[in-house]
Design a protein around this motif. Structure first.
Motif, PDB file in Angstrom:
ATOM      1  N   ASN A 237       4.467  -3.447   1.624  1.00 17.74           N
ATOM      2  CA  ASN A 237       3.886  -2.383   2.451  1.00 17.74           C
ATOM      3  C   ASN A 237       2.436  -2.060   2.125  1.00 17.74           C
ATOM      4  O   ASN A 237       1.800  -1.301   2.855  1.00 17.74           O
ATOM      5  N   GLY A 238       1.920  -2.590   1.027  1.00 15.95           N
ATOM      6  CA  GLY A 238       0.534  -2.300   0.674  1.00 15.95           C
ATOM      7  C   GLY A 238       0.312  -2.228  -0.820  1.00 15.95           C
ATOM      8  O   GLY A 238      -0.557  -2.894  -1.373  1.00 15.95           O
TER       9      GLY A 238
ATOM     10  N   LEU B 190       9.738   5.275   4.399  1.00 19.69           N
ATOM     11  CA  LEU B 190       9.371   3.901   4.085  1.00 19.69           C
ATOM     12  C   LEU B 190      10.575   2.978   4.260  1.00 19.69           C
ATOM     13  O   LEU B 190      11.726   3.422   4.252  1.00 19.69           O
TER      14      LEU B 190
ATOM     15  N   SER C 220       4.420  -6.199  -3.444  1.00 18.78           N
ATOM     16  CA  SER C 220       4.514  -5.161  -2.422  1.00 18.78           C
ATOM     17  C   SER C 220       4.534  -5.783  -1.030  1.00 18.78           C
ATOM     18  O   SER C 220       3.801  -6.727  -0.741  1.00 18.78           O
TER      19      SER C 220
ATOM     20  N   ASP D 162       7.412   1.067  -3.011  1.00 19.32           N
ATOM     21  CA  ASP D 162       6.626   0.116  -2.229  1.00 19.32           C
ATOM     22  C   ASP D 162       6.051   0.916  -1.065  1.00 19.32           C
ATOM     23  O   ASP D 162       6.757   1.253  -0.115  1.00 19.32           O
ATOM     24  N   CYS D 163       4.771   1.226  -1.148  1.00 19.70           N
ATOM     25  CA  CYS D 163       4.203   2.312  -0.348  1.00 19.70           C
ATOM     26  C   CYS D 163       3.050   1.835   0.540  1.00 19.70           C
ATOM     27  O   CYS D 163       2.212   1.041   0.107  1.00 19.70           O
ATOM     28  N   ASP D 164       3.013   2.324   1.779  1.00 19.89           N
ATOM     29  CA  ASP D 164       1.864   2.051   2.640  1.00 19.89           C
ATOM     30  C   ASP D 164       0.803   3.129   2.439  1.00 19.89           C
ATOM     31  O   ASP D 164       1.047   4.177   1.824  1.00 19.89           O
TER      32      ASP D 164
END
Length: 311
Positions: free
Chosen positions: A123-124, A156, A121, A244-246
């Motif tokens: 973004n987080g 995103l 990842s 791919d997530c914050d």
């Protein structure tokens, strides 16, 4: 089937597809062969079934198919109408089961490989999302909810696509080497075939790592196309995404999904992990029709689906 295209969807712990009636026997034999192979190679018992669309419709549902084209080289099927989910439920209840193939049957798994490294990842976290409508078929409410979820994810980088624009990376030996050896050794002893794959994948890694064109193969183009062709979003009677997530976006998604669940519109499950993984079908490295199935590397869709609470 014999080089003919057919609509299919990969769901993490299983897959669904549709075929014409005149291909049913051939498709059934292929499914039975895969079941036999999985039991022999891994001691894994698979469920395989074929359900006539007429019986789906007799149950008041349908199997509607649309095409989604993420890049010029490939397109993926999207299923709606409730029929695929109904067929899966009936299969798990023991209906429509296919007869077992003779012991020793080997399926044709040409092109199946797992040579890319897991994608970390940026973004987080990698978030596996499984959203199912309440009721057999998805209606306008579920459509609006799906559009809202996709709209949130669109903010995103690359709309949450786990594979960066420049493509995935590969290391040697690839993490999926043993699985690929099982899938492709046929009648050759597994250990011998694995040694051969070590040499083949070393050459692949060298050309991909240094972007050296050879015999019409352009590694730079191929690597970028992998990301373009990957299916990080899909629809099979419900919405599935690997993002791919914050943290902020994940919070928004959870809030929207929880409210929709409380309203009785959906059931949902999430799985958070550090990496995504890819399983690939590559008919040829010289064409752009290779397909890549993205899932979370630590449970993914399977774990997310297991977390769904049935009202």
């Amino acid at each position: 089937a014999a080089g003919r295209a057919f609509p299919f969807v990969f769901g993490g712990d299983g897959a669904g597809f549709a075929c014409a009636p005149d291909r049913a026997a051939e498709a059934g034999a292929a499914l039975a062969a895969v079941r036999c192979w999985a039991a022999q190679e891994f001691g894994m018992e698979l469920r395989v079934a074929m359900v006539p669309v007429a019986e789906v419709r007799a149950a008041g549902l349908d199997v509607a198919v649309a095409r989604y084209q993420p890049s010029p080289g490939v397109d993926y099927a999207m299923f709606s109408g409730g029929g695929l989910s109904w067929a899966e439920t009936r299969m798990k209840a023991g209906a429509y089961a296919l007869p077992k193939a003779p012991a020793g049957t080997i399926p044709d798994l040409t092109g199946l490989s797992c040579r890319w490294s897991n994608v970390k990842s940026r973004n987080g976290s990698i978030l596996s999302v499984v959203i199912q409508p309440v009721g057999a078929a998805s209606g306008p409410e579920f459509t609006r909810l799906s559009e809202k979820v996709i709209s949130i994810a669109r903010h995103l980088e690359r709309a949450g696509h786990p594979v960066p624009t420049e493509g995935a990376i590969t290391r040697w030996p690839p993490p999926g080497l043993t699985l690929e050896a099982h899938a492709s050794h046929g009648a050759i002893p597994l250990a011998r075939h694995k040694r051969k794959l070590l040499m083949v994948t070393l050459l692949n890694w060298f050309f991909l790592r240094w972007k050296i064109p050879v015999n019409g193969f352009d590694p730079a183009h191929y690597t970028v196309t992998v990301g373009r062709n990957a299916d990080f979003r899909k629809f099979d009677d419900g919405l599935k995404m690997t993002l791919d997530c914050d943290a902020g976006t994940q919070k928004k998604l959870r809030a929207v999904l929880e409210q929709a669940a409380q309203d009785g519109t959906i059931r949902y499950g999430l799985c958070e992990q550090d990496e995504a993984m890819m399983t690939c079908i590559v008919p040829s490295i010289l064409t752009d029709d290779h397909v890549h199935f993205i899932d979370g590397a630590a449970g993914g869709y399977t774990q997310a689906a297991a977390g769904i609470k049935v009202p």
